[in-house]
Design a protein around this motif. Structure first.
Motif, PDB file in Angstrom:
ATOM      1  N   LYS A  50       0.051  -8.290 -13.432  1.00 22.06           N
ATOM      2  CA  LYS A  50      -0.671  -7.480 -12.461  1.00 22.06           C
ATOM      3  C   LYS A  50      -1.191  -8.292 -11.288  1.00 22.06           C
ATOM      4  CE  LYS A  50      -1.611  -4.003 -15.799  1.00 22.06           C
ATOM      5  NZ  LYS A  50      -2.344  -2.905 -16.224  1.00 22.06           N
ATOM      6  N   THR A  51      -1.320  -9.606 -11.443  1.00 21.39           N
ATOM      7  CA  THR A  51      -1.811 -10.447 -10.346  1.00 21.39           C
ATOM      8  C   THR A  51      -0.767 -10.646  -9.256  1.00 21.39           C
ATOM      9  OG1 THR A  51      -1.144 -12.429 -11.549  1.00 21.39           O
ATOM     10  CG2 THR A  51      -3.414 -11.686 -11.823  1.00 21.39           C
ATOM     11  N   ASP A  52       0.496 -10.304  -9.514  1.00 17.46           N
ATOM     12  CA  ASP A  52       1.550 -10.451  -8.507  1.00 17.46           C
ATOM     13  C   ASP A  52       1.466  -9.394  -7.412  1.00 17.46           C
ATOM     14  OD1 ASP A  52       2.583 -12.623  -9.813  1.00 17.46           O
ATOM     15  OD2 ASP A  52       4.161 -11.491 -10.838  1.00 17.46           O
ATOM     16  N   GLY A  53       0.788  -8.291  -7.670  1.00 19.87           N
ATOM     17  CA  GLY A  53       0.638  -7.248  -6.669  1.00 19.87           C
ATOM     18  C   GLY A  53       1.854  -6.357  -6.510  1.00 19.87           C
ATOM     19  N   ILE A  54       2.720  -6.318  -7.504  1.00 19.02           N
ATOM     20  CA  ILE A  54       3.912  -5.473  -7.457  1.00 19.02           C
ATOM     21  C   ILE A  54       3.608  -4.163  -8.171  1.00 19.02           C
ATOM     22  CG2 ILE A  54       6.327  -5.251  -8.131  1.00 19.02           C
ATOM     23  CD1 ILE A  54       6.465  -8.329  -8.007  1.00 19.02           C
ATOM     24  N   TRP A  55       3.899  -3.066  -7.489  1.00 23.57           N
ATOM     25  CA  TRP A  55       3.673  -1.726  -8.021  1.00 23.57           C
ATOM     26  C   TRP A  55       4.990  -0.978  -8.073  1.00 23.57           C
ATOM     27  CZ3 TRP A  55      -1.228   0.267  -9.308  1.00 23.57           C
ATOM     28  CH2 TRP A  55      -2.278  -0.622  -9.078  1.00 23.57           C
ATOM     29  N   SER A  56       5.064   0.030  -8.937  1.00 24.15           N
ATOM     30  CA  SER A  56       6.283   0.833  -9.008  1.00 24.15           C
ATOM     31  C   SER A  56       5.928   2.295  -9.216  1.00 24.15           C
ATOM     32  CB  SER A  56       7.179   0.346 -10.145  1.00 24.15           C
ATOM     33  OG  SER A  56       6.632   0.679 -11.395  1.00 24.15           O
ATOM     34  N   PHE A  57       6.879   3.143  -8.829  1.00 24.13           N
ATOM     35  CA  PHE A  57       6.747   4.569  -9.119  1.00 24.13           C
ATOM     36  C   PHE A  57       8.116   5.124  -9.484  1.00 24.13           C
ATOM     37  CE2 PHE A  57       7.238   4.368  -4.495  1.00 24.13           C
ATOM     38  CZ  PHE A  57       8.172   5.346  -4.222  1.00 24.13           C
ATOM     39  N   ARG A  58       8.090   6.166 -10.290  1.00 23.82           N
ATOM     40  CA  ARG A  58       9.311   6.775 -10.812  1.00 23.82           C
ATOM     41  C   ARG A  58       9.924   7.715  -9.783  1.00 23.82           C
ATOM     42  NH1 ARG A  58       7.394   9.179 -15.427  1.00 23.82           N
ATOM     43  NH2 ARG A  58       6.938  11.000 -14.211  1.00 23.82           N
ATOM     44  N   ILE A  59      11.233   7.560  -9.566  1.00 24.75           N
ATOM     45  CA  ILE A  59      11.986   8.495  -8.725  1.00 24.75           C
ATOM     46  C   ILE A  59      12.557   9.593  -9.605  1.00 24.75           C
ATOM     47  CG2 ILE A  59      13.980   8.748  -7.205  1.00 24.75           C
ATOM     48  CD1 ILE A  59      13.509   5.789  -6.410  1.00 24.75           C
ATOM     49  N   ASN A  60      13.176   9.208 -10.696  1.00 24.18           N
ATOM     50  CA  ASN A  60      13.629  10.133 -11.737  1.00 24.18           C
ATOM     51  C   ASN A  60      13.583   9.367 -13.062  1.00 24.18           C
ATOM     52  OD1 ASN A  60      15.979   8.567 -11.870  1.00 24.18           O
ATOM     53  ND2 ASN A  60      17.213  10.032 -10.727  1.00 24.18           N
ATOM     54  N   LYS A  61      14.162   9.901 -14.110  1.00 27.45           N
ATOM     55  CA  LYS A  61      14.080   9.239 -15.411  1.00 27.45           C
ATOM     56  C   LYS A  61      14.764   7.879 -15.437  1.00 27.45           C
ATOM     57  CE  LYS A  61      13.561  13.286 -18.288  1.00 27.45           C
ATOM     58  NZ  LYS A  61      14.054  14.042 -19.431  1.00 27.45           N
ATOM     59  N   GLN A  62      15.708   7.674 -14.539  1.00 25.07           N
ATOM     60  CA  GLN A  62      16.491   6.442 -14.558  1.00 25.07           C
ATOM     61  C   GLN A  62      16.058   5.413 -13.517  1.00 25.07           C
ATOM     62  OE1 GLN A  62      20.662   7.170 -14.258  1.00 25.07           O
ATOM     63  NE2 GLN A  62      21.212   5.026 -14.398  1.00 25.07           N
ATOM     64  N   TYR A  63      15.582   5.831 -12.373  1.00 24.35           N
ATOM     65  CA  TYR A  63      15.327   4.917 -11.259  1.00 24.35           C
ATOM     66  C   TYR A  63      13.837   4.820 -10.916  1.00 24.35           C
ATOM     67  CZ  TYR A  63      20.304   4.738 -10.326  1.00 24.35           C
ATOM     68  OH  TYR A  63      21.660   4.529 -10.432  1.00 24.35           O
ATOM     69  N   ARG A  64      13.429   3.599 -10.534  1.00 21.36           N
ATOM     70  CA  ARG A  64      12.063   3.329 -10.081  1.00 21.36           C
ATOM     71  C   ARG A  64      12.111   2.614  -8.749  1.00 21.36           C
ATOM     72  NH1 ARG A  64       8.282   4.436 -13.819  1.00 21.36           N
ATOM     73  NH2 ARG A  64       6.666   3.408 -12.650  1.00 21.36           N
ATOM     74  N   ALA A  65      11.100   2.846  -7.916  1.00 19.76           N
ATOM     75  CA  ALA A  65      10.942   2.147  -6.645  1.00 19.76           C
ATOM     76  C   ALA A  65       9.854   1.091  -6.818  1.00 19.76           C
ATOM     77  CB  ALA A  65      10.547   3.126  -5.550  1.00 19.76           C
ATOM     78  N   PHE A  66      10.089  -0.100  -6.268  1.00 14.78           N
ATOM     79  CA  PHE A  66       9.142  -1.202  -6.355  1.00 14.78           C
ATOM     80  C   PHE A  66       8.637  -1.549  -4.972  1.00 14.78           C
ATOM     81  CE2 PHE A  66      11.777  -1.539 -10.063  1.00 14.78           C
ATOM     82  CZ  PHE A  66      10.875  -1.821 -11.064  1.00 14.78           C
ATOM     83  N   GLY A  67       7.343  -1.864  -4.879  1.00  5.30           N
ATOM     84  CA  GLY A  67       6.776  -2.205  -3.590  1.00  5.30           C
ATOM     85  C   GLY A  67       5.472  -2.943  -3.713  1.00  5.30           C
ATOM     86  N   THR A  68       4.915  -3.279  -2.546  1.00  8.23           N
ATOM     87  CA  THR A  68       3.650  -3.992  -2.460  1.00  8.23           C
ATOM     88  C   THR A  68       2.792  -3.357  -1.368  1.00  8.23           C
ATOM     89  OG1 THR A  68       4.649  -5.557  -0.927  1.00  8.23           O
ATOM     90  CG2 THR A  68       4.575  -6.215  -3.236  1.00  8.23           C
ATOM     91  N   TRP A  69       1.518  -3.680  -1.387  1.00  6.82           N
ATOM     92  CA  TRP A  69       0.561  -3.181  -0.401  1.00  6.82           C
ATOM     93  C   TRP A  69       0.440  -4.168   0.740  1.00  6.82           C
ATOM     94  CZ3 TRP A  69      -1.282   1.618  -0.678  1.00  6.82           C
ATOM     95  CH2 TRP A  69      -1.222   2.273  -1.906  1.00  6.82           C
ATOM     96  N   ASP A  70       0.443  -3.669   1.940  1.00  9.62           N
ATOM     97  CA  ASP A  70       0.184  -4.457   3.136  1.00  9.62           C
ATOM     98  C   ASP A  70      -1.333  -4.469   3.370  1.00  9.62           C
ATOM     99  OD1 ASP A  70       0.501  -5.841   5.456  1.00  9.62           O
ATOM    100  OD2 ASP A  70       1.678  -4.326   6.491  1.00  9.62           O
ATOM    101  N   ALA A  71      -1.793  -5.358   4.218  1.00 19.19           N
ATOM    102  CA  ALA A  71      -3.230  -5.494   4.480  1.00 19.19           C
ATOM    103  C   ALA A  71      -3.840  -4.242   5.110  1.00 19.19           C
ATOM    104  CB  ALA A  71      -3.476  -6.699   5.373  1.00 19.19           C
ATOM    105  N   ASP A  72      -3.051  -3.464   5.837  1.00 19.60           N
ATOM    106  CA  ASP A  72      -3.599  -2.287   6.520  1.00 19.60           C
ATOM    107  C   ASP A  72      -3.463  -0.995   5.716  1.00 19.60           C
ATOM    108  OD1 ASP A  72      -0.900  -1.936   6.728  1.00 19.60           O
ATOM    109  OD2 ASP A  72      -0.857  -1.586   8.880  1.00 19.60           O
ATOM    110  N   GLY A  73      -3.132  -1.079   4.435  1.00 19.60           N
ATOM    111  CA  GLY A  73      -3.038   0.109   3.592  1.00 19.60           C
ATOM    112  C   GLY A  73      -1.668   0.740   3.552  1.00 19.60           C
TER     113      GLY A  73
END
Length: 85
Positions: A50-73
């Motif tokens: 969790k300290t890496d700052g990588i987050w993910s969200f589900r697109i469907n049952k098979q695929y997930r999107a990975f991303g990070t937060w920028d300083a401006d939200g």
């Protein structure tokens, strides 16, 4: 937990990846949920470690999107992954 994203941007190549796999419509729906902060529907969570700052969200049952937060939200999606394999 981070604050509600003001913007959601994608790295170059993410849209092409989604189009090749016919996931664009599902991704847009998931993106709308994230921007409205309805995160229960897309299983938005921090990845290990969790300290890496990588987050993910589900697109469907098979695929997930990975991303990070920028300083401006801004949440920046930089990868789509087939998490089944």
């Amino acid at each position: 937990m981070p604050k509600v994203p003001l913007w959601l941007l994608e790295w170059e190549g993410v849209e092409a990846y989604l189009k090749r796999r016919q996931l664009l419509k599902q991704y847009i729906k998931a993106k709308t949920y994230l921007l409205a902060w309805i995160i229960e529907n897309i299983d938005f969570k921090a990845r290990q470690t969790k300290t890496d700052g990588i987050w993910s969200f589900r697109i469907n049952k098979q695929y997930r999107a990975f991303g990070t937060w920028d300083a401006d939200g801004t949440f920046i999606v930089w990868a789509i992954s087939d998490h089944q394999n």
